[in-house]
Design a protein around this motif. Structure first.
Motif, PDB file in Angstrom:
ATOM      1  N   ASP A  47       4.029  33.089  37.217  1.00  0.00           N
ATOM      2  CA  ASP A  47       5.441  33.492  37.116  1.00  0.00           C
ATOM      3  C   ASP A  47       6.341  32.298  37.443  1.00  0.00           C
ATOM      4  O   ASP A  47       6.685  32.059  38.600  1.00  0.00           O
ATOM      5  CB  ASP A  47       5.698  34.647  38.084  1.00  0.00           C
ATOM      6  CG  ASP A  47       7.046  35.320  37.863  1.00  0.00           C
ATOM      7  OD1 ASP A  47       7.936  34.680  37.265  1.00  0.00           O
ATOM      8  OD2 ASP A  47       7.213  36.471  38.307  1.00  0.00           O
ATOM      9  N   VAL A  48       6.729  31.574  36.427  1.00  0.00           N
ATOM     10  CA  VAL A  48       7.568  30.392  36.627  1.00  0.00           C
ATOM     11  C   VAL A  48       8.928  30.781  37.193  1.00  0.00           C
ATOM     12  O   VAL A  48       9.499  30.070  38.034  1.00  0.00           O
ATOM     13  CB  VAL A  48       7.742  29.627  35.295  1.00  0.00           C
ATOM     14  CG1 VAL A  48       8.682  28.443  35.472  1.00  0.00           C
ATOM     15  CG2 VAL A  48       6.386  29.155  34.775  1.00  0.00           C
ATOM     16  N   GLU A  49       9.444  31.919  36.776  1.00  0.00           N
ATOM     17  CA  GLU A  49      10.745  32.370  37.277  1.00  0.00           C
ATOM     18  C   GLU A  49      10.688  32.632  38.775  1.00  0.00           C
ATOM     19  O   GLU A  49      11.609  32.257  39.518  1.00  0.00           O
ATOM     20  CB  GLU A  49      11.173  33.636  36.536  1.00  0.00           C
ATOM     21  CG  GLU A  49      12.590  34.086  36.868  1.00  0.00           C
ATOM     22  CD  GLU A  49      13.037  35.278  36.047  1.00  0.00           C
ATOM     23  OE1 GLU A  49      13.857  36.069  36.569  1.00  0.00           O
ATOM     24  OE2 GLU A  49      12.575  35.419  34.903  1.00  0.00           O
ATOM     25  N   LEU A  50       9.610  33.260  39.243  1.00  0.00           N
ATOM     26  CA  LEU A  50       9.436  33.498  40.680  1.00  0.00           C
ATOM     27  C   LEU A  50       9.326  32.167  41.413  1.00  0.00           C
ATOM     28  O   LEU A  50       9.951  31.974  42.466  1.00  0.00           O
ATOM     29  CB  LEU A  50       8.180  34.331  40.928  1.00  0.00           C
ATOM     30  CG  LEU A  50       7.767  34.504  42.404  1.00  0.00           C
ATOM     31  CD1 LEU A  50       8.851  35.230  43.196  1.00  0.00           C
ATOM     32  CD2 LEU A  50       6.432  35.242  42.501  1.00  0.00           C
ATOM     33  N   ARG A  51       8.565  31.257  40.868  1.00  0.00           N
ATOM     34  CA  ARG A  51       8.388  29.942  41.478  1.00  0.00           C
ATOM     35  C   ARG A  51       9.738  29.247  41.674  1.00  0.00           C
ATOM     36  O   ARG A  51      10.037  28.725  42.755  1.00  0.00           O
ATOM     37  CB  ARG A  51       7.482  29.091  40.597  1.00  0.00           C
ATOM     38  CG  ARG A  51       7.076  27.757  41.183  1.00  0.00           C
ATOM     39  CD  ARG A  51       6.479  26.847  40.117  1.00  0.00           C
ATOM     40  NE  ARG A  51       5.486  27.519  39.295  1.00  0.00           N
ATOM     41  CZ  ARG A  51       5.002  27.015  38.167  1.00  0.00           C
ATOM     42  NH1 ARG A  51       5.415  25.844  37.722  1.00  0.00           N
ATOM     43  NH2 ARG A  51       4.102  27.679  37.462  1.00  0.00           N
ATOM     44  N   GLU A  52      10.547  29.265  40.636  1.00  0.00           N
ATOM     45  CA  GLU A  52      11.848  28.600  40.705  1.00  0.00           C
ATOM     46  C   GLU A  52      12.803  29.323  41.639  1.00  0.00           C
ATOM     47  O   GLU A  52      13.603  28.685  42.346  1.00  0.00           O
ATOM     48  CB  GLU A  52      12.436  28.501  39.302  1.00  0.00           C
ATOM     49  CG  GLU A  52      11.650  27.552  38.400  1.00  0.00           C
ATOM     50  CD  GLU A  52      12.188  27.530  36.978  1.00  0.00           C
ATOM     51  OE1 GLU A  52      13.036  28.407  36.647  1.00  0.00           O
ATOM     52  OE2 GLU A  52      11.769  26.652  36.197  1.00  0.00           O
ATOM     53  N   SER A  53      12.711  30.645  41.683  1.00  0.00           N
ATOM     54  CA  SER A  53      13.568  31.433  42.570  1.00  0.00           C
ATOM     55  C   SER A  53      13.261  31.145  44.037  1.00  0.00           C
ATOM     56  O   SER A  53      14.168  30.969  44.863  1.00  0.00           O
ATOM     57  CB  SER A  53      13.384  32.926  42.286  1.00  0.00           C
ATOM     58  OG  SER A  53      14.054  33.714  43.245  1.00  0.00           O
ATOM     59  N   LEU A  54      11.976  31.084  44.391  1.00  0.00           N
ATOM     60  CA  LEU A  54      11.571  30.780  45.769  1.00  0.00           C
ATOM     61  C   LEU A  54      12.034  29.374  46.162  1.00  0.00           C
ATOM     62  O   LEU A  54      12.550  29.165  47.265  1.00  0.00           O
ATOM     63  CB  LEU A  54      10.052  30.885  45.909  1.00  0.00           C
ATOM     64  CG  LEU A  54       9.422  32.278  45.750  1.00  0.00           C
ATOM     65  CD1 LEU A  54       7.915  32.169  45.694  1.00  0.00           C
ATOM     66  CD2 LEU A  54       9.854  33.204  46.878  1.00  0.00           C
ATOM     67  N   ALA A  55      11.851  28.429  45.250  1.00  0.00           N
ATOM     68  CA  ALA A  55      12.240  27.050  45.532  1.00  0.00           C
ATOM     69  C   ALA A  55      13.742  26.942  45.743  1.00  0.00           C
ATOM     70  O   ALA A  55      14.212  26.286  46.675  1.00  0.00           O
ATOM     71  CB  ALA A  55      11.799  26.140  44.378  1.00  0.00           C
TER      72      ALA A  55
END
Length: 359
Positions: free
Chosen positions: A326-334
């Protein structure tokens, strides 16, 4: 303000870097800082390398009278406002030296470790004289005060660690070095590569998700070549040996951390306030970590990081797989982690709090 920083270590580690970074910012703000250290080459060589003037004392034990006399002489010469120590060993020496010199210096101690160490009853009266005790996390305060119930609230401050901003430096590309395709997530562990930092758990977890696209680079000194062989044996059995890389020690670890897509820091020990997690927050990197140490006070599961129980390679595998998929989750956490650092944990705020504790 005139401040004497006493460097605690016989080797160079996180606490020593913490002191140097803090001193630089204090100096930038117009304060005068001197350094006192063990006469150990591992420490003094690093001070030389950074062009930092210092003095040394033997500091053989907590009631080393030669060090008390030496520090008293330094206090008579220097007229310091604050003596900042970073280990319980130095509290008796500092307080006895203050009394011997007739100094008005305020002794402040930062407690970096999460151990439940009980202060010996014969020197407890010297600890009662402390102006402040800075705890690097609520966890550290809770555990140390649990063993030392005589500590009073006015003495205590919780000030989470922080990282000063640093300039970008061009270093080699890890993707090029290890042949990692641009569309494959680059996972990274930064720090001493050893079992207590969860490195075995990392390789076991990644072996569970061998079908996912990833490479992992361990950036940091290896505990031993034997331990590297053990990790690679696990990786071979898991079918991921060609995707596990060991860069080794580098003074430019922070620069390499910029290249990570996903940071993995699953320590199995009770870390007090690990700097690596904070460095990744500052850099705006997605983190997968554990919920057992001080990092759980500034990493929020599902918002600024994914947190799992220590030693649970199945849960770690699932968390890593989530942010690979989940790239979107990854970017959101970052993004949320970076916002949290900037709003609540910046180095400016950290130094403001330390100066308040000195007052």
């Amino acid at each position: 303000m005139k401040i004497l920083q006493i460097i605690p270590g016989k080797i160079w580690g996180g606490a020593e870097q913490y002191i140097v970074d803090l001193a630089r910012e204090l100096q930038n703000r117009g304060h005068y800082v001197d350094f006192l250290a063990h006469d150990r080459e591992a420490v003094t060589s690093q001070l030389h390398k950074r062009d930092i003037p210092y003095r040394t004392l033997p500091f053989k034990w907590s009631l080393d009278m030669a060090s008390v006399r030496g520090l008293a002489d330094i206090l008579r010469e220097g007229n310091y406002d604050v003596i900042h120590v970073h280990s319980t060993m130095f509290v008796p020496i500092a307080e006895l030296a203050v009394a011997r010199a007739g100094s008005n210096a305020r002794v402040v101690m930062t407690r970096h470790e999460a151990h439940r160490t009980k202060v010996n009853i014969f020197v407890r009266h010297l600890f009662r004289r402390l102006h402040r005790i800075i705890f690097v996390s609520n966890l550290v305060q809770r555990r140390w005060r649990g063993a030392n119930s005589w500590i009073t609230d006015p003495m205590c401050r919780v000030i989470h660690n922080s990282i000063p901003p640093y300039e970008f430096k061009d270093v080699e590309s890890l993707r090029e070095k290890y042949g990692i395709p641009a569309d494959v997530p680059l996972l990274m562990f930064a720090g001493r590569v050893k079992k207590s930092k969860g490195c075995t758990v990392i390789v076991k977890a990644l072996s569970r998700i061998a079908d996912r696209p990833f490479h992992i680079v361990f950036v940091g000194a290896l505990k031993s070549e034997a331990y590297q062989r053990d990790l690679m044996e696990i990786a071979r059995k898991g079918g991921i040996a060609n995707r596990v890389h060991f860069y080794g020690f580098t003074p430019d670890a922070r620069q390499f951390m910029r290249q990570a897509d996903i940071a993995v820091a699953p320590s199995v020990t009770l870390d007090s306030c690990p700097l690596t997690n904070i460095e990744y927050l500052q850099l705006g990197k997605c983190e997968v970590s554990t919920n057992n140490g001080g990092q759980a006070e500034y990493l929020e599961d599902g918002r600024t990081a994914l947190l799992v129980n220590p030693g649970d390679d199945k849960a770690l595998a699932e968390a890593i797989a989530r942010v690979i998929d989940d790239v979107e989750l990854r970017e959101s956490l970052a993004r949320a982690g970076k916002e949290h650092f900037d709003k609540n944990m910046s180095y400016t705020q950290f130094v403001d709090k330390v100066l308040e504790a000195y007052q």
